[in-house]
Structures are given as structure tokens and as C-alpha cells.
Design an enzyme around this catalytic site. Structure first.
Site, PDB file in Angstrom:
ATOM      1  N   HIS A 103       2.080   1.586  -3.590  1.00 25.91           N
ATOM      2  CA  HIS A 103       0.998   0.632  -4.097  1.00 25.91           C
ATOM      3  C   HIS A 103      -0.092   0.065  -2.962  1.00 25.91           C
ATOM      4  O   HIS A 103       0.210  -0.106  -1.993  1.00 25.91           O
ATOM      5  CB  HIS A 103       1.680  -0.869  -4.500  1.00 25.91           C
ATOM      6  CG  HIS A 103       0.950  -1.665  -5.550  1.00 25.91           C
ATOM      7  ND1 HIS A 103       0.118  -2.419  -5.123  1.00 25.91           N
ATOM      8  CD2 HIS A 103       0.846  -1.584  -6.886  1.00 25.91           C
ATOM      9  CE1 HIS A 103      -0.668  -3.025  -6.093  1.00 25.91           C
ATOM     10  NE2 HIS A 103      -0.202  -2.503  -7.060  1.00 25.91           N
ATOM     11  N   ASP A 153       5.163   0.872 -12.690  1.00 28.54           N
ATOM     12  CA  ASP A 153       5.251   2.032 -13.739  1.00 28.54           C
ATOM     13  C   ASP A 153       6.259   2.869 -13.579  1.00 28.54           C
ATOM     14  O   ASP A 153       6.835   3.707 -14.406  1.00 28.54           O
ATOM     15  CB  ASP A 153       3.946   3.033 -13.457  1.00 28.54           C
ATOM     16  CG  ASP A 153       2.821   2.325 -13.954  1.00 28.54           C
ATOM     17  OD1 ASP A 153       2.793   1.785 -14.862  1.00 28.54           O
ATOM     18  OD2 ASP A 153       1.680   2.474 -13.326  1.00 28.54           O
TER      19      ASP A 153
HETATM   20  N1  COA Z   1       3.401   9.943  -3.641  1.00 22.49           N
HETATM   21  C1  COA Z   1       3.295  10.496  -2.443  1.00 22.49           C
HETATM   22  N2  COA Z   1       2.656   9.971  -1.444  1.00 22.49           N
HETATM   23  C2  COA Z   1       1.961   8.805  -1.746  1.00 22.49           C
HETATM   24  C3  COA Z   1       2.172   8.173  -2.779  1.00 22.49           C
HETATM   25  C4  COA Z   1       2.861   8.725  -3.664  1.00 22.49           C
HETATM   26  N3  COA Z   1       3.100   8.252  -5.027  1.00 22.49           N
HETATM   27  N4  COA Z   1       1.473   7.101  -2.693  1.00 22.49           N
HETATM   28  C5  COA Z   1       0.855   7.048  -1.501  1.00 22.49           C
HETATM   29  N5  COA Z   1       1.067   8.037  -0.925  1.00 22.49           N
HETATM   30  C6  COA Z   1       0.845   8.406   0.459  1.00 22.49           C
HETATM   31  C7  COA Z   1      -0.626   9.113   0.733  1.00 22.49           C
HETATM   32  O1  COA Z   1      -0.469  10.429   0.339  1.00 22.49           O
HETATM   33  C8  COA Z   1      -1.018   8.719   1.886  1.00 22.49           C
HETATM   34  O2  COA Z   1      -0.381   9.543   2.819  1.00 22.49           O
HETATM   35  P1  COA Z   1      -1.203   9.908   4.263  1.00 22.49           P
HETATM   36  O3  COA Z   1      -1.385   8.512   4.907  1.00 22.49           O
HETATM   37  O4  COA Z   1      -0.113  10.696   4.944  1.00 22.49           O
HETATM   38  O5  COA Z   1      -2.244  10.876   3.712  1.00 22.49           O
HETATM   39  C9  COA Z   1      -0.633   7.090   2.044  1.00 22.49           C
HETATM   40  O6  COA Z   1       0.463   7.255   0.985  1.00 22.49           O
HETATM   41  C10 COA Z   1      -1.649   6.153   1.314  1.00 22.49           C
HETATM   42  O7  COA Z   1      -1.839   6.513   0.009  1.00 22.49           O
HETATM   43  P2  COA Z   1      -3.236   6.181  -0.613  1.00 22.49           P
HETATM   44  O8  COA Z   1      -3.234   7.012  -1.846  1.00 22.49           O
HETATM   45  O9  COA Z   1      -4.216   6.082   0.148  1.00 22.49           O
HETATM   46  O10 COA Z   1      -2.968   4.724  -1.217  1.00 22.49           O
HETATM   47  P3  COA Z   1      -3.976   3.928  -2.135  1.00 22.49           P
HETATM   48  O11 COA Z   1      -3.805   2.379  -1.740  1.00 22.49           O
HETATM   49  O12 COA Z   1      -5.279   4.376  -2.101  1.00 22.49           O
HETATM   50  O13 COA Z   1      -3.211   4.066  -3.599  1.00 22.49           O
HETATM   51  C11 COA Z   1      -1.783   4.286  -5.308  1.00 22.49           C
HETATM   52  C12 COA Z   1      -2.258   3.314  -4.248  1.00 22.49           C
HETATM   53  C13 COA Z   1      -0.901   3.617  -6.248  1.00 22.49           C
HETATM   54  C14 COA Z   1      -3.034   4.793  -6.289  1.00 22.49           C
HETATM   55  C15 COA Z   1      -0.978   5.520  -4.731  1.00 22.49           C
HETATM   56  O14 COA Z   1       0.057   4.936  -4.163  1.00 22.49           O
HETATM   57  C16 COA Z   1      -0.596   6.482  -5.995  1.00 22.49           C
HETATM   58  O15 COA Z   1      -1.429   7.397  -6.168  1.00 22.49           O
HETATM   59  N6  COA Z   1       0.590   6.481  -6.550  1.00 22.49           N
HETATM   60  C17 COA Z   1       1.071   7.073  -7.668  1.00 22.49           C
HETATM   61  C18 COA Z   1       0.399   6.720  -8.759  1.00 22.49           C
HETATM   62  C19 COA Z   1       1.076   5.425  -9.482  1.00 22.49           C
HETATM   63  O16 COA Z   1       2.058   5.252  -9.369  1.00 22.49           O
HETATM   64  N7  COA Z   1       0.225   4.707  -9.874  1.00 22.49           N
HETATM   65  C20 COA Z   1       0.506   3.417 -10.469  1.00 22.49           C
HETATM   66  C21 COA Z   1      -0.220   2.297  -9.573  1.00 22.49           C
HETATM   67  S1  COA Z   1       0.553   0.546 -10.139  1.00 22.49           S
END
Ligand code: COA
Length: 378
Positions: A264, A315
Site C-alpha cells: 500500500h 483487496d
Molecule cells: N508485490 C510485489 N512487490 C511489491 C508489491 C506487491 N504487491 N507492492 C509493492 N511492491 C514492491 C515494489 O516492487 C517496489 O519494490 P522495489 O523498491 O524493490 O522496486 C516497492 O515494493 C514499492 O512498490 P511501489 O509499486 O513503488 O509502491 P506504490 O506505492 O507505487 O504502489 C500499490 C502501491 C498498492 C499499487 C502496490 O503495492 C501494488 O501494486 N500492489 C498490488 C496491487 C494491489 O493490491 N492493489 C490494491 C491497492 S489497495
């Protein structure tokens, strides 16, 4: 000339840490989520979805009379008009339900006499219709694609009760209605999430309420936002058995793929909604004789925490909760919309009340000073 500050730190970072507006709808402190100052734990323990809608729209809890009125107004507006239903039946159903829902909500405006009236009174009338009908529209989709009759809502029953009945076509189990009501409370708002921001951006041009909600549905649909609950169920089915779960997570991390329902932007110590849903997931998967779905989820949850320090979001456990309630996987995200529309409306109204159009800047990174050439010289 007035100087414009450019926050370079936010460039290409998804506006992380940027405060885009002030709001009194909901806020996150640590791992606590509050609607209008009340924690979601308090609301889940004592309230119901209809009361939460009133709270989100009026910035206070209703009196007994006001609560009965909003319940009755919502109930009366759940029925879909026959002309509108005829139009819905012309839409192909071999699409994702969120695609269909986005079009269906846009179509609503064609019959809404207040569609282009942005006065507070007209917006409140549209708000009631939008929230009341959102569940009926999702259930109409399910009925149309299964060639079933579209059921009308039952008077005197809640949104959660009617949604469950119209979706399945049978009298709902009271325990599952309570779970659905809690899910609707938990998903109703979440500060400046992607779809609420989309709502506010559209509202900030002083466009109409239906347009703002259609923007929000489009944003919610994506797998990084509301679409994640469906993807969690797809992932669990793909993993198949417990013994493959840990390896699946490790492989996903090695391949830099996202594990759905985990992580998140704001909560770093856990999403409070996930903690509540996790308990339902345990009880309900046991009730349908599939406890392994919960156990597999816990293993993925623990492995992600150990390997990457990431925790489940709303989720993650809602997927197995909805699955255990017999809800089709592609209807999970539409349920999110049935609830979140209440919050979107609160954000749209707050935006209209103190509006200034959203118009950020982009930093130019392309070529400069090019000269046009005739097509034969290129
Ligand atoms: N699975 C694997 N790695 C994840 C992850 C996940 N679900 N969520 C974050 N990460 C990792 C990223 O790869 C990144 O790693 P790095 O620093 O080694 O490159 C780090 O954690 C930061 O992630 P990032 O995507 O930049 O975070 P964000 O704040 O931009 O995105 C979400 C937040 C929720 C979009 C992201 O956690 C995600 O895509 N989760 C899965 C989708 C999801 O469940 N969405 C519902 C949100 S309520």
C-alpha cells in the site's frame, strides 16, 4: 509575475507524499482509517452502510428520523426504470462487468432530469439515485448475462440485503448480509485514493456528477486499484495448493511481478480493513469447506511480510470473503464500486464547495526547436 513552485521530488513518483487538497471526508493516521472523524472499527461495530452514507455526505451522524429517511429514499430509488433496462439489455455482456458498469452509469445520465444541474439540491438527488442504483445495475448485469429475470428490490430492506438477493435470485442468508454490510462500510471511502482523485479532477472542471463517477469507475477498474481483489482470486486459483504458495511468491518477487492484494502507498504497518476482512475470510472459507483458501492466503501474507516487509491491503482477504459468499470472481470489483460511490460523491461535493480546477504542470523532456518538413522530405 507570480512565481510557481515546482515540486520536482514528485516527478514520475505517482505524486507520492504530495498533498493535493484539504479534505474532511476521511483520513488515515498510522494504520487507522477514519470517516468524518469516526474509526472504521467503531462504525463496523455499531453502524450500517446507510448510516455511513449519511455520515459521509453530511459530516455528522443522522438522527433517528434522518436515518429512516435516507434508508427509505435509497430503497425507493433502487428500482431501475424500464426504458433504462431496455437500453442496458442492448449492451453486449461478454465484457468485463466494470466495462459494462462504466457504460451503464454513463447511460443513467440520459434519463436523469438533473443530469446537467450542478446545484447542491440537484447533486443530492443524483447522489441518492447513483448510490441506490449502483447495486441494482451490477445485479442487472449478472441477471442479463445469465438470462435470468432482473429482480426488483424489496421495500424496507437494506442495500446489502437487496444486493445479495438480486445478485443470486434467492433470499439471502442473514449472516452473509451482515458480512456484505460490513464490506460496504469498509470500502466506502479512503482519503485521496486513485479513484477519489479521479472524481475530484473531473468535478474540478465543474463537470457533472455522472461524469465524475464515470471517471472514478474507470480508475477503480485497474488491477493496481480496485481490480486487485479479482486478481487475488485468480492468483489463488493459479497457485492451486498450499505447498506451491511460498515458491509462487518467491518467483513473483524474483521476476519483479506484483503479488496482488499486497502492499500500500500509505499503510506501511498494515491496512486496518484487511485485519477485519481476514477474520471473515477464516470463518467463511471454513463454512464452505475450503479452509485451505484462507490458509494459503495467510501463507502468502506471511511470506510477503518476511521477504519484502509488505502487508495485505483491503483487496487481499476480501477476495476469499466474496468467493465464500458465492459471488462470481469478476463481480468483486463492481462490489467495490457499489460501496465506494458513496465516498466518490462526498469528494465530488467537497470539490464543488471549494473548487479550483486541477491543473498541474508536466516537465518537458522531449526535443526542442524542431522545424516542420514537407512529407516527401521526411
Ligand atoms: N508485490 C510485489 N512487490 C511489491 C508489491 C506487491 N504487491 N507492492 C509493492 N511492491 C514492491 C515494489 O516492487 C517496489 O519494490 P522495489 O523498491 O524493490 O522496486 C516497492 O515494493 C514499492 O512498490 P511501489 O509499486 O513503488 O509502491 P506504490 O506505492 O507505487 O504502489 C500499490 C502501491 C498498492 C499499487 C502496490 O503495492 C501494488 O501494486 N500492489 C498490488 C496491487 C494491489 O493490491 N492493489 C490494491 C491497492 S489497495
Amino acid at each position: 509575475m507570480a512565481e510557481v513552485t515546482i515540486y520536482e521530488g514528485a516527478l514520475d513518483k505517482g505524486l507520492e507524499g504530495v498533498v493535493a487538497c484539504t479534505t474532511a471526508v476521511s483520513f488515515i493516521v498510522g494504520n487507522t482509517l477514519n470517516y468524518r472523524g469516526y474509526t472504521i472499527e467503531d462504525l463496523v461495530a455499531h453502524s450500517n452502510f446507510e448510516e455511513v452514507i449519511f455520515l459521509l455526505w453530511n459530516n455528522r451522524l443522522p438522527s433517528a428520523v434522518e436515518l429512516e429517511k435516507i434508508k427509505s429514499d435509497l430503497n425507493k430509488n433502487m428500482t431501475l426504470d424500464s426504458e433504462y433496462v431496455s437500453a442496458l439489455k442492448t449492451l453486449p455482456t461478454d465484457v468485463h462487468p466494470m466495462t459494462w458498469l462504466r457504460t451503464a452509469v454513463s447511460l443513467m445520465a440520459h434519463w436523469d432530469k438533473d443530469a446537467n444541474d450542478n446545484s447542491t439540491e440537484a447533486n443530492m438527488r443524483k447522489a441518492i439515485r447513483l448510490v441506490a442504483k449502483m447495486g441494482s445495475i451490477v445485479c442487472a448485469f449478472e441477471a442479463i448475462r445469465n438470462k435470468r429475470e432482473i429482480l426488483n428490490p424489496v421495500a424496507g430492506k437494506s442495500i446489502a440485503w437487496n444486493f445479495m438477493r438480486m445478485l443470486k435470485g434467492t433470499e439471502p442468508d442473514p449472516e452473509l448480509v451482515n458480512v456484505m454490510d460490513t464490506c460496504l462500510i469498509l470500502h466506502a471511502d479512503h482519503e485521496l485514493n486513485c479513484s477519489a482523485f479521479a472524481t475530484r479532477v473531473t468535478a474540478s472542471s465543474l463537470s457533472d456528477m455522472h461524469s465524475a463517477i464515470v471517471s472514478a469507475i474507470g480508475a477503480l477498474k485497474g488491477p493496481l486499484h480496485g481490480g486487485a481483489n479479482e486478481q487475488v482470486m485468480v492468483m489463488l486459483a493459479k497457485i492451486g495448493t498450499m505447498d506451491k504458495a511460498q515458491q509462487f511468491v518467491k518467483d513473483a518477487l524474483n521476476a519483479k511481478e506484483k503479488v496482488m492484494g499486497i502492499g500500500h502507498r500509505v499503510y506501511k504497518d498494515g491496512d486496518p480493513r484487511a485485519a477485519i476482512l481476514r477474520k471473515f475470510s477464516k470463518t467463511l472459507t471454513a463454512k464452505i469447506g475450503k479452509p485451505e483458501l484462507y490458509e494459503m492466503s495467510v501463507l502468502i501474507d506471511e511470506t510477503m511480510n518476511k521477504e519484502k516487509g509488505l502487508m495485505p491491503n483491503v483487496d487481499f482477504y476480501s477476495a476469499t470473503v466474496y468467493h465464500s459468499m458465492g459471488i462470481p470472481t469478476d463481480i468483486f470489483t463492481p462490489i467495490f464500486a457499489v460501496s465506494r460511490v458513496a465516498g466518490w460523491i462526498a469528494h465530488a461535493n467537497e470539490q464543488y464547495e471549494k473548487n479550483r480546477i486541477y491543473r498541474p504542470r508536466g516537465k518537458w523532456q522531449g526535443p526542442e526547436g524542431l522545424s516542420w518538413k514537407p512529407v516527401e522530405d521526411r
